[in-house]
Design an enzyme around this catalytic site. Structure first.
Site, PDB file in Angstrom:
ATOM      1  N   MET A  30      52.979  36.286  33.691  1.00  0.00           N
ATOM      2  CA  MET A  30      51.842  36.910  33.016  1.00  0.00           C
ATOM      3  C   MET A  30      52.323  38.098  32.177  1.00  0.00           C
ATOM      4  O   MET A  30      51.531  38.973  31.824  1.00  0.00           O
ATOM      5  CB  MET A  30      50.774  37.344  34.015  1.00  0.00           C
ATOM      6  CG  MET A  30      50.090  36.180  34.700  1.00  0.00           C
ATOM      7  SD  MET A  30      48.411  36.524  35.285  1.00  0.00           S
ATOM      8  CE  MET A  30      48.709  37.859  36.416  1.00  0.00           C
ATOM      9  N   GLY A  31      53.619  38.106  31.862  1.00  0.00           N
ATOM     10  CA  GLY A  31      54.148  39.178  31.027  1.00  0.00           C
ATOM     11  C   GLY A  31      54.395  40.455  31.796  1.00  0.00           C
ATOM     12  O   GLY A  31      54.491  40.461  33.012  1.00  0.00           O
ATOM     13  N   ALA A  32      54.523  41.579  31.040  1.00  0.00           N
ATOM     14  CA  ALA A  32      54.916  42.865  31.636  1.00  0.00           C
ATOM     15  C   ALA A  32      56.172  42.647  32.463  1.00  0.00           C
ATOM     16  O   ALA A  32      56.234  42.997  33.638  1.00  0.00           O
ATOM     17  CB  ALA A  32      53.777  43.457  32.457  1.00  0.00           C
ATOM     18  N   HIS A  37      61.713  38.994  36.895  1.00  0.00           N
ATOM     19  CA  HIS A  37      61.464  37.858  35.999  1.00  0.00           C
ATOM     20  C   HIS A  37      62.758  37.407  35.321  1.00  0.00           C
ATOM     21  O   HIS A  37      63.029  36.207  35.201  1.00  0.00           O
ATOM     22  CB  HIS A  37      60.453  38.240  34.914  1.00  0.00           C
ATOM     23  CG  HIS A  37      59.089  38.555  35.415  1.00  0.00           C
ATOM     24  ND1 HIS A  37      58.565  39.822  35.390  1.00  0.00           N
ATOM     25  CD2 HIS A  37      58.119  37.764  35.960  1.00  0.00           C
ATOM     26  CE1 HIS A  37      57.339  39.807  35.872  1.00  0.00           C
ATOM     27  NE2 HIS A  37      57.042  38.575  36.236  1.00  0.00           N
ATOM     28  N   GLN A  61      42.277  33.698  37.389  1.00  0.00           N
ATOM     29  CA  GLN A  61      42.768  34.098  38.711  1.00  0.00           C
ATOM     30  C   GLN A  61      42.439  35.549  39.041  1.00  0.00           C
ATOM     31  O   GLN A  61      42.876  36.066  40.069  1.00  0.00           O
ATOM     32  CB  GLN A  61      44.275  33.850  38.830  1.00  0.00           C
ATOM     33  CG  GLN A  61      45.162  34.739  37.987  1.00  0.00           C
ATOM     34  CD  GLN A  61      46.609  34.278  38.027  1.00  0.00           C
ATOM     35  OE1 GLN A  61      46.947  33.217  37.494  1.00  0.00           O
ATOM     36  NE2 GLN A  61      47.464  35.054  38.671  1.00  0.00           N
ATOM     37  N   LYS A 149      58.220  37.382  46.060  1.00  0.00           N
ATOM     38  CA  LYS A 149      57.261  38.462  46.263  1.00  0.00           C
ATOM     39  C   LYS A 149      55.833  37.930  46.358  1.00  0.00           C
ATOM     40  O   LYS A 149      55.028  38.430  47.130  1.00  0.00           O
ATOM     41  CB  LYS A 149      57.350  39.503  45.136  1.00  0.00           C
ATOM     42  CG  LYS A 149      56.524  40.762  45.442  1.00  0.00           C
ATOM     43  CD  LYS A 149      56.488  41.700  44.272  1.00  0.00           C
ATOM     44  CE  LYS A 149      55.481  41.270  43.257  1.00  0.00           C
ATOM     45  NZ  LYS A 149      54.073  41.402  43.747  1.00  0.00           N
ATOM     46  N   ASP A 150      55.527  36.899  45.598  1.00  0.00           N
ATOM     47  CA  ASP A 150      54.227  36.243  45.685  1.00  0.00           C
ATOM     48  C   ASP A 150      54.355  35.019  46.595  1.00  0.00           C
ATOM     49  O   ASP A 150      54.167  33.873  46.168  1.00  0.00           O
ATOM     50  CB  ASP A 150      53.741  35.852  44.296  1.00  0.00           C
ATOM     51  CG  ASP A 150      53.464  37.065  43.421  1.00  0.00           C
ATOM     52  OD1 ASP A 150      52.656  37.917  43.833  1.00  0.00           O
ATOM     53  OD2 ASP A 150      54.073  37.174  42.347  1.00  0.00           O
ATOM     54  N   SER A 185      57.401  44.678  40.361  1.00  0.00           N
ATOM     55  CA  SER A 185      56.115  44.065  40.047  1.00  0.00           C
ATOM     56  C   SER A 185      55.623  44.608  38.717  1.00  0.00           C
ATOM     57  O   SER A 185      55.846  45.785  38.399  1.00  0.00           O
ATOM     58  CB  SER A 185      55.090  44.384  41.144  1.00  0.00           C
ATOM     59  OG  SER A 185      53.799  43.983  40.751  1.00  0.00           O
ATOM     60  N   ARG A 187      52.703  45.317  38.107  1.00  0.00           N
ATOM     61  CA  ARG A 187      51.698  46.330  38.415  1.00  0.00           C
ATOM     62  C   ARG A 187      52.306  47.711  38.661  1.00  0.00           C
ATOM     63  O   ARG A 187      51.584  48.712  38.619  1.00  0.00           O
ATOM     64  CB  ARG A 187      50.877  45.906  39.631  1.00  0.00           C
ATOM     65  CG  ARG A 187      50.048  44.656  39.396  1.00  0.00           C
ATOM     66  CD  ARG A 187      49.352  44.205  40.668  1.00  0.00           C
ATOM     67  NE  ARG A 187      48.640  42.946  40.474  1.00  0.00           N
ATOM     68  CZ  ARG A 187      47.393  42.843  40.059  1.00  0.00           C
ATOM     69  NH1 ARG A 187      46.712  43.932  39.783  1.00  0.00           N
ATOM     70  NH2 ARG A 187      46.817  41.661  39.902  1.00  0.00           N
TER      71      ARG A 187
END
Length: 280
Positions: A30-32, A37, A61, A149-150, A185, A187
């Protein structure tokens, strides 16, 4: 590096690769982007001829509109990072490209979505199932790479692949952490400077619980210790701490075989919801 934003352009480019006998690896995001990644892309590069990375903030989601609005969008920066690790194709579709009509299909992942993130975020994994199914159909990869992590997301997608017979190999890669233990993350960039110094306490809490389990304390005792630890950190609001089987994500009462015990937690820090886990 090719950058496409329509399904037709993606399929046209990848059809040529397949005609040439090239294997395709896929990293959906989802980028960022962060180093976690990039590690997925680097792993894919060692195992596949062509690596596709998607960048799409999937609205289906998110069950919190404010969370969707706050999610960072950094396409130019992400593209530059992906080029440094040799990504072959970036696919960054619009919402209307991914969802020409409102999605009405509903997935039921059974017990996998009634615990932890599923219990806290109703509808979240239906949205994950929708977007990942669509992306798998669009890219048709030989291998797809996801971060540990997910962990619950990986379990849900594993079920999706098995039940819908997607002809691909699903690969779970280790969580990448900052030097202070914080799981990388997207976030994390939403944290204030003070919150960023506090965030590694979640990994400290998981490590505490892991050591207790290895010292033959019960899961209930380890969970209680984490709740007490977080309760003394007023910046945090603990959502859950669970000791589960790595594959089923159902609670366990004793340690499993190596690699089959997972400690999972989620907590709110300011306006940011953080999740983490340890598998051992």
């Amino acid at each position: 590096m090719h950058h496409v934003n329509t399904v037709s352009a993606l399929r046209q480019h990848l059809s040529t690769a397949r005609l040439n006998g090239h294997s395709i690896g896929f990293v959906p995001t989802m980028g960022a982007l962060h180093q976690g990644h990039l590690n997925l892309v680097e792993r894919a590069k060692t195992e596949c001829d062509i690596v596709v990375c998607s960048i799409f903030v999937n609205p289906t989601q998110f069950n919190n509109p404010d969370d969707l609005a706050r999610y960072p969008r950094t396409l130019d920066e992400d593209s530059a990072l992906l080029e440094t690790v040799g990504t072959d194709v970036i696919f960054s579709p619009s919402v209307t490209e991914m969802y020409p009509e409102p999605a009405t299909l509903r997935f039921d992942f059974g017990n996998l979505e009634t615990v932890m993130e599923g219990a806290s975020r109703p509808g979240h994994f239906n949205g994950v199932g929708l977007v990942v199914s669509k992306l798998f159909h669009m890219v048709q990869p030989d291998r797809a790479y996801f971060g540990q992590k997910d962990l619950q997301q990986v379990a849900v997608i594993r079920r999706l692949v098995r039940d819908l017979s997607f002809p691909l190999e699903l690969i779970r890669c280790d969580t990448v952490r900052e030097a202070d233990g914080l799981a990388m993350s997207s976030r994390n960039r939403l944290l204030s400077a003070e919150e960023r110094t506090q965030a590694p306490m979640l990994f400290d809490a998981l490590t505490l619980a892991k050591n207790m389990l290895l010292d033959e304390y019960t899961p209930e005792q380890a969970q209680a210790a984490v709740r007490d630890y977080i309760a003394h950190q007023p910046a945090f609001t603990l959502d859950y701490i669970e000791v589960v089987n790595t594959d089923s994500l159902q609670p366990i009462i004793e340690l499993q075989a190596p690699g089959q015990t997972a400690l999972c937690l989620a907590a709110q820090l300011g306006k940011v919801r953080l999740i983490d886990n340890i598998v051992f």
